[in-house]
Scaffold this motif. Structure first.
Motif, short mmCIF file in Angstrom:
data_model
loop_
_atom_site.label_atom_id
_atom_site.label_comp_id
_atom_site.label_asym_id
_atom_site.label_seq_id
_atom_site.Cartn_x
_atom_site.Cartn_y
_atom_site.Cartn_z
N ARG A 67 0.83 -1.21 0.00
CA ARG A 67 0.00 0.00 0.00
C ARG A 67 0.86 1.26 0.00
O ARG A 67 0.45 2.30 -0.52
CB ARG A 67 -0.93 0.00 1.23
N SER A 68 2.06 1.19 0.55
CA SER A 68 2.93 2.37 0.56
C SER A 68 3.35 2.80 -0.84
O SER A 68 3.73 3.94 -1.04
CB SER A 68 4.16 2.12 1.43
N SER A 69 3.23 1.87 -1.82
CA SER A 69 3.62 2.19 -3.20
C SER A 69 2.46 2.15 -4.18
O SER A 69 2.65 2.39 -5.36
CB SER A 69 4.68 1.18 -3.68
N ASN A 70 1.25 1.82 -3.73
CA ASN A 70 0.10 1.66 -4.62
C ASN A 70 -1.13 2.38 -4.05
O ASN A 70 -1.16 2.74 -2.88
CB ASN A 70 -0.21 0.17 -4.82
N ASP A 71 -2.15 2.53 -4.91
CA ASP A 71 -3.37 3.23 -4.51
C ASP A 71 -4.31 2.37 -3.67
O ASP A 71 -5.15 2.90 -2.97
CB ASP A 71 -4.13 3.73 -5.75
N THR A 72 -4.21 1.06 -3.80
CA THR A 72 -5.10 0.17 -3.07
C THR A 72 -4.29 -0.96 -2.42
O THR A 72 -3.13 -1.16 -2.75
CB THR A 72 -6.15 -0.48 -4.00
N TYR A 73 -4.95 -1.67 -1.55
CA TYR A 73 -4.34 -2.89 -1.00
C TYR A 73 -4.49 -4.01 -2.02
O TYR A 73 -5.37 -3.99 -2.87
CB TYR A 73 -5.02 -3.28 0.31
N SER A 74 -3.65 -5.00 -1.94
CA SER A 74 -3.64 -6.10 -2.90
C SER A 74 -4.64 -7.18 -2.51
O SER A 74 -4.78 -7.51 -1.34
CB SER A 74 -2.25 -6.71 -2.99
N SER A 75 -5.30 -7.74 -3.51
CA SER A 75 -6.19 -8.88 -3.27
C SER A 75 -5.84 -10.06 -4.17
O SER A 75 -6.54 -11.06 -4.17
CB SER A 75 -7.64 -8.48 -3.49
N THR A 76 -4.78 -9.93 -4.94
CA THR A 76 -4.47 -10.97 -5.91
C THR A 76 -3.63 -12.08 -5.29
O THR A 76 -2.74 -11.82 -4.47
CB THR A 76 -3.70 -10.40 -7.11
N HIS A 77 -3.95 -13.29 -5.68
CA HIS A 77 -3.11 -14.43 -5.32
C HIS A 77 -3.13 -15.42 -6.48
O HIS A 77 -4.06 -15.48 -7.26
CB HIS A 77 -3.56 -15.08 -4.01
N ASP A 78 -2.08 -16.16 -6.58
CA ASP A 78 -1.87 -17.10 -7.67
C ASP A 78 -2.19 -18.50 -7.16
O ASP A 78 -1.40 -19.09 -6.42
CB ASP A 78 -0.41 -16.99 -8.14
N ASP A 79 -3.36 -19.02 -7.53
CA ASP A 79 -3.75 -20.37 -7.08
C ASP A 79 -2.84 -21.45 -7.64
O ASP A 79 -2.62 -22.47 -7.00
CB ASP A 79 -5.20 -20.66 -7.49
N THR A 80 -2.30 -21.22 -8.83
CA THR A 80 -1.43 -22.23 -9.43
C THR A 80 -0.15 -22.40 -8.64
O THR A 80 0.27 -23.51 -8.33
CB THR A 80 -1.10 -21.85 -10.88
N ASN A 81 0.48 -21.27 -8.30
CA ASN A 81 1.75 -21.32 -7.57
C ASN A 81 1.57 -21.22 -6.06
O ASN A 81 2.56 -21.20 -5.33
CB ASN A 81 2.69 -20.21 -8.06
N LYS A 82 0.34 -21.12 -5.61
CA LYS A 82 0.02 -21.07 -4.18
C LYS A 82 0.77 -19.95 -3.45
O LYS A 82 1.43 -20.16 -2.44
CB LYS A 82 0.35 -22.41 -3.50
N LYS A 83 0.68 -18.73 -3.99
CA LYS A 83 1.30 -17.60 -3.30
C LYS A 83 0.55 -16.32 -3.63
O LYS A 83 -0.21 -16.26 -4.58
CB LYS A 83 2.77 -17.49 -3.65
N PHE A 84 0.77 -15.30 -2.81
CA PHE A 84 0.22 -13.98 -3.06
C PHE A 84 1.23 -13.24 -3.93
O PHE A 84 2.30 -12.84 -3.46
CB PHE A 84 -0.01 -13.22 -1.75
N THR A 85 0.90 -13.08 -5.21
CA THR A 85 1.89 -12.58 -6.17
C THR A 85 2.31 -11.14 -5.90
O THR A 85 3.49 -10.85 -5.84
CB THR A 85 1.34 -12.70 -7.60
N ASP A 86 1.37 -10.23 -5.73
CA ASP A 86 1.71 -8.82 -5.54
C ASP A 86 2.49 -8.59 -4.25
O ASP A 86 3.34 -7.72 -4.17
CB ASP A 86 0.46 -7.95 -5.50
N LEU A 87 2.20 -9.36 -3.26
CA LEU A 87 2.75 -9.12 -1.93
C LEU A 87 4.10 -9.77 -1.68
O LEU A 87 4.71 -9.56 -0.65
CB LEU A 87 1.76 -9.61 -0.87
N ASN A 88 4.53 -10.59 -2.61
CA ASN A 88 5.79 -11.32 -2.45
C ASN A 88 5.77 -12.20 -1.18
O ASN A 88 6.76 -12.34 -0.49
CB ASN A 88 6.98 -10.37 -2.44
N VAL A 89 4.59 -12.74 -0.88
CA VAL A 89 4.45 -13.70 0.22
C VAL A 89 4.45 -15.07 -0.43
O VAL A 89 3.69 -15.34 -1.35
CB VAL A 89 3.14 -13.46 1.02
#
Length: 163
Positions: A67-89
């Motif tokens: 959020r410190s670098s974007n207008d909104t919080y992230s809601s995207t996650h990659d079901d295929t790779n089982k990770k939150f893509t935008d968040l680097n989790v």
């Protein structure tokens, strides 16, 4: 004349335990186990719950970095790779796999992160704390928890959130 006192079976000291003594000891052991086992399983569930809380905290930290670098919080996650893509989790589950994580309601003012205990694993039987949730809205954090179905309760937070 009778045998000498050293060979008289009635005068020899007894050795071993009687059946009554063994049964009393067994009853004491069973009572101690009956008290200790529920406390032990509750401690294990609390420890695993801490893993779910830590996983939510990692996502919360990643959301604030995003959020410190974007207008909104992230809601995207990659079901295929089982990770939150935008968040680097790196995973949508807790480190030991006892909880699955999900992000919902993400917009410019907040988000919700929910950790749900995985069915079939030991934490799935943690009846009142199967779901842990944190909601961040306009910098106000709300902690909720609840059973597998039904609504989540903010009043149950002290038991489930170890605070």
């Amino acid at each position: 004349m009778r045998g000498s006192p050293s060979t008289d079976p009635r005068r020899l000291p007894r050795r071993g335990f009687t059946l009554i003594e063994i049964m009393i000891a067994l009853v004491v052991i069973v009572l101690l186990a009956a008290v200790a086992y529920p406390a032990y399983t509750a401690a294990i569930a609390k420890n695993r719950r801490a893993e779910g809380v830590a996983a939510i905290a990692a996502v919360q930290l990643a959301q604030e970095r995003w959020r410190s670098s974007n207008d909104t919080y992230s809601s995207t996650h990659d079901d295929t790779n089982k990770k939150f893509t935008d968040l680097n989790v790196s995973s949508v589950s807790s480190p030991e796999g006892y909880y699955n994580l999900a992000i919902s309601g993400a917009d410019e003012v907040g988000y919700i992160v929910t950790a749900t205990a995985v069915r079939g694993k030991a934490q799935g039987s943690d009846t009142n704390c199967v779901r842990l949730q944190i909601e961040v809205r306009r910098a106000i954090v709300t902690y909720r928890s609840g059973a597998a179905s039904g609504s989540l309760d903010a009043s149950n937070q002290h038991k489930c959130w170890n605070r």
